[in-house]
Design an enzyme around this catalytic site. Structure first.
Site, PDB file in Angstrom:
ATOM      1  N   TYR A 151       0.839  -1.207   0.000  1.00 15.44           N
ATOM      2  CA  TYR A 151       0.000   0.000   0.000  1.00 15.44           C
ATOM      3  C   TYR A 151       0.874   1.257   0.000  1.00 15.44           C
ATOM      4  CZ  TYR A 151      -3.836   3.034   1.680  1.00 15.44           C
ATOM      5  OH  TYR A 151      -4.781   4.020   1.834  1.00 15.44           O
ATOM      6  N   LYS A 155       1.022   4.147  -2.823  1.00 11.22           N
ATOM      7  CA  LYS A 155       0.667   5.532  -2.487  1.00 11.22           C
ATOM      8  C   LYS A 155       1.851   6.484  -2.700  1.00 11.22           C
ATOM      9  CE  LYS A 155      -3.644   4.885  -1.373  1.00 11.22           C
ATOM     10  NZ  LYS A 155      -4.704   5.404  -2.243  1.00 11.22           N
TER      11      LYS A 155
HETATM   12  P1  NAP Z   1     -13.423   2.352   1.012  1.00 12.62           P
HETATM   13  O1  NAP Z   1     -14.469   2.854   1.925  1.00 12.62           O
HETATM   14  O2  NAP Z   1     -12.918   0.956   1.150  1.00 12.62           O
HETATM   15  O3  NAP Z   1     -13.938   2.600  -0.501  1.00 12.62           O
HETATM   16  C1  NAP Z   1     -13.128   2.190  -1.585  1.00 12.62           C
HETATM   17  C2  NAP Z   1     -13.764   2.626  -2.878  1.00 12.62           C
HETATM   18  O4  NAP Z   1     -12.895   2.234  -3.962  1.00 12.62           O
HETATM   19  C3  NAP Z   1     -15.114   1.958  -3.144  1.00 12.62           C
HETATM   20  O5  NAP Z   1     -15.932   2.886  -3.817  1.00 12.62           O
HETATM   21  C4  NAP Z   1     -14.744   0.808  -4.060  1.00 12.62           C
HETATM   22  O6  NAP Z   1     -15.817   0.404  -4.896  1.00 12.62           O
HETATM   23  C5  NAP Z   1     -13.643   1.423  -4.886  1.00 12.62           C
HETATM   24  N1  NAP Z   1     -12.751   0.443  -5.498  1.00 12.62           N
HETATM   25  C6  NAP Z   1     -11.951  -0.458  -4.888  1.00 12.62           C
HETATM   26  N2  NAP Z   1     -11.295  -1.190  -5.783  1.00 12.62           N
HETATM   27  C7  NAP Z   1     -11.678  -0.749  -7.016  1.00 12.62           C
HETATM   28  C8  NAP Z   1     -11.348  -1.105  -8.349  1.00 12.62           C
HETATM   29  N3  NAP Z   1     -10.466  -2.093  -8.615  1.00 12.62           N
HETATM   30  N4  NAP Z   1     -11.929  -0.435  -9.357  1.00 12.62           N
HETATM   31  C9  NAP Z   1     -12.819   0.552  -9.107  1.00 12.62           C
HETATM   32  N5  NAP Z   1     -13.175   0.944  -7.872  1.00 12.62           N
HETATM   33  C10 NAP Z   1     -12.608   0.294  -6.839  1.00 12.62           C
HETATM   34  O7  NAP Z   1     -12.106   3.267   1.082  1.00 12.62           O
HETATM   35  P2  NAP Z   1     -11.864   4.726   1.683  1.00 12.62           P
HETATM   36  O8  NAP Z   1     -11.391   4.563   3.074  1.00 12.62           O
HETATM   37  O9  NAP Z   1     -12.983   5.614   1.375  1.00 12.62           O
HETATM   38  O10 NAP Z   1     -10.579   5.138   0.827  1.00 12.62           O
HETATM   39  C11 NAP Z   1     -10.665   5.856  -0.387  1.00 12.62           C
HETATM   40  C12 NAP Z   1      -9.257   6.181  -0.838  1.00 12.62           C
HETATM   41  O11 NAP Z   1      -8.597   6.925   0.185  1.00 12.62           O
HETATM   42  C13 NAP Z   1      -8.396   4.962  -1.112  1.00 12.62           C
HETATM   43  O12 NAP Z   1      -7.539   5.210  -2.206  1.00 12.62           O
HETATM   44  C14 NAP Z   1      -7.586   4.841   0.155  1.00 12.62           C
HETATM   45  O13 NAP Z   1      -6.375   4.170  -0.065  1.00 12.62           O
HETATM   46  C15 NAP Z   1      -7.377   6.290   0.500  1.00 12.62           C
HETATM   47  N6  NAP Z   1      -7.069   6.534   1.904  1.00 12.62           N
HETATM   48  C16 NAP Z   1      -7.915   6.114   2.886  1.00 12.62           C
HETATM   49  C17 NAP Z   1      -7.585   6.363   4.210  1.00 12.62           C
HETATM   50  C18 NAP Z   1      -8.458   5.918   5.354  1.00 12.62           C
HETATM   51  O14 NAP Z   1      -8.016   6.020   6.504  1.00 12.62           O
HETATM   52  N7  NAP Z   1      -9.675   5.449   5.114  1.00 12.62           N
HETATM   53  C19 NAP Z   1      -6.401   7.050   4.518  1.00 12.62           C
HETATM   54  C20 NAP Z   1      -5.586   7.474   3.482  1.00 12.62           C
HETATM   55  C21 NAP Z   1      -5.933   7.222   2.183  1.00 12.62           C
HETATM   56  P3  NAP Z   1     -16.727  -0.900  -4.516  1.00 12.62           P
HETATM   57  O15 NAP Z   1     -17.300  -0.631  -3.151  1.00 12.62           O
HETATM   58  O16 NAP Z   1     -17.740  -0.949  -5.594  1.00 12.62           O
HETATM   59  O17 NAP Z   1     -15.762  -2.056  -4.497  1.00 12.62           O
END
Ligand code: NAP
Length: 243
Positions: A151, A155
């Site tokens: 990851y 990133k």
């Molecule tokens: P999440 O709730 O798990 O949502 C992930 C989203 O990405 C969902 O809409 C999912 O769609 C979509 N997705 C996953 N794999 C995919 C693929 N192969 N093709 C198209 N869509 C895909 O994640 P989140 O926490 O909101 O995170 C969103 C972003 O922020 C990510 O890039 C994550 O790495 C980043 N981030 C998150 C955090 C945190 O603490 N949460 C911190 C830093 C960065 P489906 O539901 O349809 O699978």
């Protein structure tokens, strides 16, 4: 009306970004992979604001599907002004035990998927001499994290991609930036063990997890004219965790 495409817009941070951009006046395409009902809910909320929305299924890790996501957005809503590269997954594991599959799937989705979608959208932005691209990186891409080599590599790779593309595309008026969220309360972090959560809160000067709206506000700003002289930047949204 301006048009935005948010990958991974069906849940969590992406759903908040889609809502914020709709509130800013964008028509919004909500990309997702499997969660059709969730994506439809986000679109309904967008339409309730009077903006147009469309839910589009595509696995960004598959080159043709990523390109198809861009063309379907343009067919449904028009040329893309703002592209948010938010789709992401985790497959955590200690380095020595990490399978090749877990390494590859995270790189494929979080980094290569962003490349595929961006490349497909970029031609139109360059031709029109304008656009804003925002990649959702992570604090982990700046600091590393035990158990997240895949990851963190993806990133950190996004940051290199953003900075390089900012240099290539700036002359044509296309701005390219990244945000680096800390720990945000979403499905992705829902299963953190209590001890890990306590450690994170203890190391975060603001003493709380972030919300999807904390991230969405900064992405909205980066897409706006108020950020017209910002490109190649990485903005941390981490409550001070990485300072
Ligand atoms: P999440 O709730 O798990 O949502 C992930 C989203 O990405 C969902 O809409 C999912 O769609 C979509 N997705 C996953 N794999 C995919 C693929 N192969 N093709 C198209 N869509 C895909 O994640 P989140 O926490 O909101 O995170 C969103 C972003 O922020 C990510 O890039 C994550 O790495 C980043 N981030 C998150 C955090 C945190 O603490 N949460 C911190 C830093 C960065 P489906 O539901 O349809 O699978």
């Amino acid at each position: 009306m301006p048009v935005a495409l948010v990958t991974g817009g069906s849940r969590g941070i992406g759903a908040a970004i889609a809502a914020a951009l709709a509130a800013d006046g964008y028509d919004v395409a909500v990309g997702y992979r499997g969660g059709a009902d969730a994506a439809a809910g986000v679109v309904a909320a967008i339409e309730a604001t009077g903006r147009r929305g469309v839910a589009l299924a595509a696995d960004v890790a598959v080159e043709d599907e990523a390109a198809g996501l861009v063309s379907a957005t343009e067919d449904a809503l028009g040329p893309i002004d703002a592209l948010v590269l938010n789709a992401g997954i985790t497959r955590d594991g200690l380095f020595m035990r990490m399978s090749s599959e877990d390494w590859q799937s995270v790189i494929d989705t979080n980094l290569t998927g962003a490349f595929y979608v961006t490349r497909a959208a970029l031609r139109g932005m360059l031709k029109r001499r304008g656009g804003s691209i925002v990649a959702v990186s992570s604090v982990v891409g700046l600091t590393g994290n035990p158990g997240q080599a895949n990851y963190a590599a993806a990133k950190a790779g996004l940051i290199g991609m953003v900075k390089s593309l900012a240099r290539e595309a700036g002359g044509r008026g296309v701005r390219v930036n990244a945000v680096a969220p800390g720990y945000i309360a979403t499905d992705m972090t829902a299963d953190l063990p209590d001890t890990t959560r306590d450690q994170i809160l203890g190391a975060t000067p603001l003493g709380r997890l972030g919300t999807p709206e904390d991230v969405a506000g900064v992405v909205s700003f980066l897409c706006s004219d108020a950020a017209g002289f910002i490109t190649g930047s990485v903005i941390s949204i981490d409550g001070g965790l990485a300072t």
